[in-house]
Design a protein around this motif. Structure first.
Motif, PDB file in Angstrom:
ATOM      1  N   VAL A  49       0.843  -1.202   0.000  1.00  0.00           N
ATOM      2  CA  VAL A  49       0.000   0.000   0.000  1.00  0.00           C
ATOM      3  C   VAL A  49       0.876   1.249   0.000  1.00  0.00           C
ATOM      4  CG1 VAL A  49      -1.748   1.261   1.326  1.00  0.00           C
ATOM      5  CG2 VAL A  49      -1.821  -1.224   1.231  1.00  0.00           C
ATOM      6  N   TYR A  52      -5.484  -5.808   3.875  1.00  0.00           N
ATOM      7  CA  TYR A  52      -6.371  -4.961   3.081  1.00  0.00           C
ATOM      8  C   TYR A  52      -7.651  -5.750   2.819  1.00  0.00           C
ATOM      9  CZ  TYR A  52      -7.262  -1.140  -0.190  1.00  0.00           C
ATOM     10  OH  TYR A  52      -7.774  -0.024  -0.809  1.00  0.00           O
ATOM     11  N   PRO A  58     -11.337  -7.416  -2.239  1.00  0.00           N
ATOM     12  CA  PRO A  58     -12.343  -6.762  -3.087  1.00  0.00           C
ATOM     13  C   PRO A  58     -13.517  -7.691  -3.371  1.00  0.00           C
ATOM     14  CG  PRO A  58     -10.163  -6.657  -4.089  1.00  0.00           C
ATOM     15  CD  PRO A  58     -10.065  -7.562  -2.908  1.00  0.00           C
ATOM     16  N   LYS A  64     -15.630  -7.846 -13.361  1.00  0.00           N
ATOM     17  CA  LYS A  64     -14.406  -7.921 -12.570  1.00  0.00           C
ATOM     18  C   LYS A  64     -14.142  -9.367 -12.145  1.00  0.00           C
ATOM     19  CE  LYS A  64     -14.070  -3.262 -11.399  1.00  0.00           C
ATOM     20  NZ  LYS A  64     -14.322  -2.676 -12.645  1.00  0.00           N
ATOM     21  N   GLN A  67       2.868   7.176  -9.622  1.00  0.00           N
ATOM     22  CA  GLN A  67       1.711   7.167  -8.720  1.00  0.00           C
ATOM     23  C   GLN A  67       2.190   7.240  -7.272  1.00  0.00           C
ATOM     24  OE1 GLN A  67      -0.935   3.858  -9.367  1.00  0.00           O
ATOM     25  NE2 GLN A  67      -1.897   4.082  -7.380  1.00  0.00           N
ATOM     26  N   ALA A 105      -4.213   7.135 -10.404  1.00  0.00           N
ATOM     27  CA  ALA A 105      -4.556   5.745 -10.725  1.00  0.00           C
ATOM     28  C   ALA A 105      -5.661   5.754 -11.778  1.00  0.00           C
ATOM     29  CB  ALA A 105      -5.037   5.035  -9.464  1.00  0.00           C
ATOM     30  N   VAL A 158      -9.828   2.109 -10.086  1.00  0.00           N
ATOM     31  CA  VAL A 158      -8.745   1.339  -9.480  1.00  0.00           C
ATOM     32  C   VAL A 158      -8.317   2.032  -8.194  1.00  0.00           C
ATOM     33  CG1 VAL A 158      -6.377   0.532  -9.803  1.00  0.00           C
ATOM     34  CG2 VAL A 158      -7.955   0.511 -11.726  1.00  0.00           C
ATOM     35  N   SER A 159      -8.029   1.259  -7.155  1.00  0.00           N
ATOM     36  CA  SER A 159      -7.581   1.819  -5.886  1.00  0.00           C
ATOM     37  C   SER A 159      -6.323   2.646  -6.087  1.00  0.00           C
ATOM     38  CB  SER A 159      -7.304   0.710  -4.878  1.00  0.00           C
ATOM     39  OG  SER A 159      -6.717   1.240  -3.715  1.00  0.00           O
ATOM     40  N   SER A 160      -6.322   3.874  -5.603  1.00  0.00           N
ATOM     41  CA  SER A 160      -5.170   4.749  -5.776  1.00  0.00           C
ATOM     42  C   SER A 160      -4.058   4.436  -4.778  1.00  0.00           C
ATOM     43  CB  SER A 160      -5.587   6.211  -5.637  1.00  0.00           C
ATOM     44  OG  SER A 160      -6.084   6.458  -4.335  1.00  0.00           O
ATOM     45  N   GLU A 161      -4.341   3.610  -3.780  1.00  0.00           N
ATOM     46  CA  GLU A 161      -3.312   3.329  -2.779  1.00  0.00           C
ATOM     47  C   GLU A 161      -2.601   2.001  -2.997  1.00  0.00           C
ATOM     48  OE1 GLU A 161      -6.527   1.898   0.587  1.00  0.00           O
ATOM     49  OE2 GLU A 161      -5.558   3.828   0.770  1.00  0.00           O
ATOM     50  N   ILE A 162      -3.040   1.227  -3.987  1.00  0.00           N
ATOM     51  CA  ILE A 162      -2.372  -0.043  -4.286  1.00  0.00           C
ATOM     52  C   ILE A 162      -1.787   0.043  -5.693  1.00  0.00           C
ATOM     53  CG2 ILE A 162      -2.627  -2.523  -4.581  1.00  0.00           C
ATOM     54  CD1 ILE A 162      -4.909  -2.467  -2.623  1.00  0.00           C
TER      55      ILE A 162
END
Length: 79
Positions: free
Chosen positions: A5, A20, A23, A29, A46, A53, A57-61
């Motif tokens: 992360v 985490y 999902p 998906k 990023q 991102a 899409v998750s911006s932290e992964i």
């Protein structure tokens, strides 16, 4: 699940292995049990806060490149 992360923008040391939430699978998906992942130039930007991102899409992964086993999908995909 475990994920690398982005805890804040910055140098490589801002990347942390954390628990985490897994999902939820919906629509087109799939859930992948990742066996290998790569970081490319976009992921590095990023992490530095210089590149958003992709939408949805998750911006932290980081990590747009993965290889693994599809373990769940909601509908049959045709390739």
């Amino acid at each position: 699940m475990k994920a690398i992360v982005i805890t804040q923008f910055g140098a490589p040391d801002v990347l942390k292995l954390q628990e985490y939430p897994t999902p939820e699978v919906s629509g087109d998906k799939v859930l992948i049990e990742v066996k290998a992942a790569g970081l490319n130039r976009s992921d590095i930007f990023q992490r530095q806060g210089n590149y958003p991102a992709p939408a949805g899409v998750s911006s932290e992964i980081p990590g747009l490149e993965v290889s693994g086993i599809v373990v769940e999908c909601e509908q049959m995909l045709r390739i």
